[in-house]
Design a protein around this motif. Structure first.
Motif, PDB file in Angstrom:
ATOM      1  N   ARG A 178      19.503  15.870  22.083  1.00  0.00           N
ATOM      2  CA  ARG A 178      19.442  16.805  20.939  1.00  0.00           C
ATOM      3  C   ARG A 178      20.345  18.014  21.148  1.00  0.00           C
ATOM      4  N   CYS A 179      20.604  18.385  22.405  1.00  0.00           N
ATOM      5  CA  CYS A 179      21.386  19.602  22.656  1.00  0.00           C
ATOM      6  C   CYS A 179      22.678  19.305  23.418  1.00  0.00           C
ATOM      7  N   GLY A 180      23.035  18.040  23.519  1.00  0.00           N
ATOM      8  CA  GLY A 180      24.254  17.661  24.218  1.00  0.00           C
ATOM      9  C   GLY A 180      24.607  16.216  23.924  1.00  0.00           C
ATOM     10  N   GLU A 181      25.473  15.676  24.749  1.00  0.00           N
ATOM     11  CA  GLU A 181      25.890  14.284  24.574  1.00  0.00           C
ATOM     12  C   GLU A 181      25.753  13.539  25.888  1.00  0.00           C
ATOM     13  N   LEU A 182      25.456  12.261  25.795  1.00  0.00           N
ATOM     14  CA  LEU A 182      25.397  11.390  26.966  1.00  0.00           C
ATOM     15  C   LEU A 182      26.831  11.047  27.348  1.00  0.00           C
ATOM     16  N   MET A 183      27.244  11.486  28.534  1.00  0.00           N
ATOM     17  CA  MET A 183      28.607  11.222  29.016  1.00  0.00           C
ATOM     18  C   MET A 183      28.713   9.900  29.747  1.00  0.00           C
ATOM     19  N   ASN A 184      27.648   9.571  30.490  1.00  0.00           N
ATOM     20  CA  ASN A 184      27.722   8.389  31.330  1.00  0.00           C
ATOM     21  C   ASN A 184      26.319   7.941  31.716  1.00  0.00           C
TER      22      ASN A 184
ATOM     23  N   GLY B 149      20.015   1.455  42.799  1.00  0.00           N
ATOM     24  CA  GLY B 149      18.938   0.813  42.064  1.00  0.00           C
ATOM     25  C   GLY B 149      18.267   1.671  40.999  1.00  0.00           C
ATOM     26  N   ARG B 150      18.761   2.891  40.775  1.00  0.00           N
ATOM     27  CA  ARG B 150      18.154   3.774  39.773  1.00  0.00           C
ATOM     28  C   ARG B 150      19.148   4.103  38.676  1.00  0.00           C
ATOM     29  N   LEU B 151      18.649   4.178  37.450  1.00  0.00           N
ATOM     30  CA  LEU B 151      19.472   4.619  36.339  1.00  0.00           C
ATOM     31  C   LEU B 151      19.716   6.116  36.480  1.00  0.00           C
TER      32      LEU B 151
ATOM     33  N   PRO C  78      13.129   7.796  37.860  1.00  0.00           N
ATOM     34  CA  PRO C  78      12.332   7.754  39.092  1.00  0.00           C
ATOM     35  C   PRO C  78      12.706   6.575  39.977  1.00  0.00           C
ATOM     36  N   GLY C  79      12.587   6.811  41.281  1.00  0.00           N
ATOM     37  CA  GLY C  79      12.825   5.755  42.265  1.00  0.00           C
ATOM     38  C   GLY C  79      11.516   5.416  42.951  1.00  0.00           C
ATOM     39  N   GLU C  80      11.618   4.985  44.178  1.00  0.00           N
ATOM     40  CA  GLU C  80      10.434   4.596  44.950  1.00  0.00           C
ATOM     41  C   GLU C  80       9.588   5.806  45.362  1.00  0.00           C
TER      42      GLU C  80
END
Length: 191
Positions: free
Chosen positions: A61-67, A73-75, A100-102
């Motif tokens: 809402r206040c920016g853009e997804l760059m990557n 193993g984590r997004l 989140p990871g392990e």
């Protein structure tokens, strides 16, 4: 919309002054003069997917997804804010949101900043150690971690030298995160 007025990010707005105080306390303890240093982004930590999804919605809402990439193993999502977020003398427009990871952490909120120390990746540890006091590194509760996370498609070797007191972390890298993202794009364009 400013990030700190976004309903999905109100917990982060409340957490930022606490993070800044903890970060400045850590810099004093380890003898790190941050004034001349370039920090390219700030990162979050969460232990619930629902928190990550809420923050993602707010950051969109206040920016853009760059990557978006998977590292260890984590997004990991990288956002560019339209209005900067201020910590100490830095004005961050890049925010890293790892899923989140392990590990489970007691605190969800701001977790670290990343400082760029340009130069040979193999000499990063020496460059970082030269900025820190030996006495500070020997203080109880201070720990150092050296790692080499790698995202799919990264062409640049980007090791990490991290110092933490268990509350906040300062990470050092030889390349800015935008350079790493650009290296991934070059690979995908070549395919």
């Amino acid at each position: 919309m400013r990030w700190d007025s976004c309903p999905e990010l109100q917990d982060l707005a409340v957490d930022l002054p606490h993070f800044e105080r903890a970060l400045l306390s850590l810099t004093r303890r380890i003898g790190l003069n941050i004034t001349p240093l370039y920090a390219d982004h700030i990162s979050l930590r969460c232990h619930q997917n629902s928190t990550a999804e809420r923050w993602r919605a707010g950051l969109l809402r206040c920016g853009e997804l760059m990557n978006e990439s998977t590292i260890n193993g984590r997004l990991i999502c990288l956002f560019r804010l339209r209005e900067p977020l201020c910590v100490a003398h830095w004005r961050f427009t890049l925010i890293e949101l790892p899923w989140p990871g392990e590990k489970r952490y007691p605190h969800e909120g701001w977790e670290h900043i990343e400082i760029v120390l340009e130069g040979e990746p193999g000499a990063l540890n020496t460059r970082a150690l030269n900025l820190l006091s030996d006495e500070g590194l020997r203080e109880p509760g201070i720990s150092v971690k050296i790692s080499a996370p790698k995202g799919a498609g990264e062409r640049l070797e980007n090791p990490t030298f991290a110092v933490t007191d268990g509350k906040v972390t300062i990470k050092f890298h030889p390349y800015a995160l935008e350079d790493i993202v650009a290296s991934e794009r070059v690979l995908s364009d070549d395919a």
